[in-house]
Design a protein around this motif. Structure first.
Motif, short mmCIF file in Angstrom:
data_model
loop_
_atom_site.label_atom_id
_atom_site.label_comp_id
_atom_site.label_asym_id
_atom_site.label_seq_id
_atom_site.Cartn_x
_atom_site.Cartn_y
_atom_site.Cartn_z
N LYS A 176 45.37 -1.42 -21.63
CA LYS A 176 44.52 -1.23 -23.09
C LYS A 176 45.16 -1.69 -24.33
O LYS A 176 44.44 -2.02 -24.91
N ARG A 177 46.65 -1.71 -24.38
CA ARG A 177 47.25 -1.98 -25.69
C ARG A 177 47.34 -3.37 -25.55
O ARG A 177 47.77 -4.03 -26.83
N GLY A 178 46.99 -4.36 -24.68
CA GLY A 178 47.35 -5.69 -24.77
C GLY A 178 46.27 -6.72 -25.16
O GLY A 178 46.21 -7.78 -25.21
N VAL A 179 45.19 -5.84 -25.14
CA VAL A 179 43.71 -6.49 -25.34
C VAL A 179 43.69 -7.61 -26.73
O VAL A 179 43.47 -8.57 -26.71
N SER A 180 44.07 -6.99 -27.78
CA SER A 180 44.28 -7.98 -29.08
C SER A 180 44.99 -9.03 -28.81
O SER A 180 44.84 -10.27 -29.26
N ALA A 181 46.36 -8.91 -28.36
CA ALA A 181 46.87 -9.94 -28.03
C ALA A 181 46.41 -11.11 -27.13
O ALA A 181 46.65 -12.34 -27.26
N TYR A 182 45.71 -10.56 -25.94
CA TYR A 182 45.33 -11.56 -24.89
C TYR A 182 44.09 -12.18 -25.55
O TYR A 182 43.96 -13.49 -25.30
N LEU A 183 43.29 -11.29 -26.41
CA LEU A 183 42.34 -12.24 -27.22
C LEU A 183 42.97 -13.46 -27.99
O LEU A 183 42.22 -14.40 -28.33
N GLU A 184 43.78 -12.97 -28.64
CA GLU A 184 44.40 -14.07 -29.84
C GLU A 184 44.93 -15.22 -29.05
O GLU A 184 44.66 -16.25 -29.40
N ARG A 185 45.69 -15.05 -28.02
CA ARG A 185 46.07 -16.07 -27.17
C ARG A 185 44.87 -17.05 -26.40
O ARG A 185 44.84 -18.21 -26.49
N ALA A 186 43.91 -16.36 -26.18
CA ALA A 186 42.46 -17.12 -25.52
C ALA A 186 41.91 -17.91 -26.68
O ALA A 186 41.48 -18.73 -26.63
N ALA A 187 41.88 -17.13 -27.82
CA ALA A 187 41.18 -17.79 -29.11
C ALA A 187 42.12 -18.94 -29.29
O ALA A 187 41.65 -20.13 -29.82
N GLN A 188 43.46 -18.94 -29.58
CA GLN A 188 44.30 -20.02 -29.95
C GLN A 188 43.95 -21.22 -28.72
O GLN A 188 43.96 -22.40 -28.81
N ARG A 189 44.01 -21.09 -27.46
CA ARG A 189 43.77 -21.98 -26.56
C ARG A 189 42.13 -22.74 -26.58
O ARG A 189 42.32 -23.88 -26.47
N GLN A 190 41.25 -21.72 -27.07
CA GLN A 190 39.98 -22.49 -27.30
C GLN A 190 39.93 -23.46 -28.57
O GLN A 190 39.45 -24.34 -28.43
N ILE A 191 40.65 -23.04 -29.51
CA ILE A 191 40.92 -24.01 -30.56
C ILE A 191 41.65 -25.10 -30.17
O ILE A 191 41.13 -26.17 -30.65
N GLU A 192 42.60 -25.00 -29.27
CA GLU A 192 43.26 -26.12 -28.88
C GLU A 192 42.29 -27.20 -28.08
O GLU A 192 42.30 -28.39 -28.17
N ARG A 193 41.33 -26.54 -27.32
CA ARG A 193 40.56 -27.22 -26.44
C ARG A 193 39.52 -27.84 -27.17
O ARG A 193 38.96 -29.16 -26.99
N ASP A 194 38.97 -27.32 -28.37
CA ASP A 194 37.98 -27.67 -29.21
C ASP A 194 38.56 -28.88 -30.01
O ASP A 194 37.79 -29.95 -30.08
N SER A 195 39.81 -28.96 -30.24
CA SER A 195 40.44 -29.99 -31.10
C SER A 195 40.70 -31.10 -29.96
O SER A 195 40.38 -32.17 -30.61
N LEU A 196 40.80 -30.90 -28.87
CA LEU A 196 41.01 -31.97 -27.96
C LEU A 196 39.84 -32.72 -27.61
O LEU A 196 39.67 -34.08 -27.92
N ASP A 197 38.46 -31.97 -27.60
CA ASP A 197 37.19 -32.37 -27.19
C ASP A 197 36.86 -33.17 -28.64
O ASP A 197 36.20 -34.34 -28.46
N GLU A 198 37.21 -32.90 -29.79
CA GLU A 198 36.87 -33.71 -30.99
C GLU A 198 37.68 -34.98 -31.14
O GLU A 198 37.26 -36.26 -31.29
N LEU A 199 39.01 -35.01 -30.54
CA LEU A 199 39.76 -36.17 -30.61
C LEU A 199 39.45 -37.05 -29.50
O LEU A 199 39.17 -38.36 -29.66
N ILE A 200 38.85 -36.63 -28.43
CA ILE A 200 38.32 -37.32 -27.37
C ILE A 200 37.21 -38.09 -27.91
O ILE A 200 36.78 -39.44 -27.53
N ALA A 201 36.28 -37.34 -28.62
CA ALA A 201 34.99 -37.74 -29.24
C ALA A 201 35.33 -38.84 -30.12
O ALA A 201 34.49 -40.15 -30.16
N ASP A 202 36.30 -38.63 -30.86
CA ASP A 202 36.57 -39.76 -32.02
C ASP A 202 37.13 -41.08 -31.13
O ASP A 202 36.86 -41.95 -31.48
#
Length: 91
Positions: free
Chosen positions: A34-60
């Motif tokens: 229960k107490r690890g949810v925020s940290a888990y979501l923080e890491r998940a959001a960071q990974r998604q931002i990295e993936r989105d940035s890679l998608d943009e780089l590939i599109a460019d």
């Protein structure tokens, strides 16, 4: 004065309200408690931002150079994963 710009993962924590499907929240809590949810979501959001940035780089890259050759991508993937690519597989 404007707020400073922070990179993902930097800066002070800030609380928000997030709505998740019950099954998703249950699966997260089973993994991190229960107490690890925020940290888990923080890491998940960071990974998604990295993936989105890679998608943009590939599109460019594709816009400038055209799409990658599927056979070359398969060969590189096979080399990176230690598996044979479809063209090298033995029947």
């Amino acid at each position: 004065m404007s707020d400073p710009d922070f990179l993902p993962g930097d800066g002070p924590s800030s609380g928000i309200s997030v709505t998740l499907a019950a099954g998703t929240l249950q699966a997260i809590r089973e993994r991190v408690g229960k107490r690890g949810v925020s940290a888990y979501l923080e890491r998940a959001a960071q990974r998604q931002i990295e993936r989105d940035s890679l998608d943009e780089l590939i599109a460019d890259f594709d816009e400038v150079n055209g799409p990658a050759d599927p056979a070359a991508v398969a060969a590189k993937r096979a080399r990176l994963t230690g598996q044979q690519s479809g063209s090298e597989a033995v029947a």
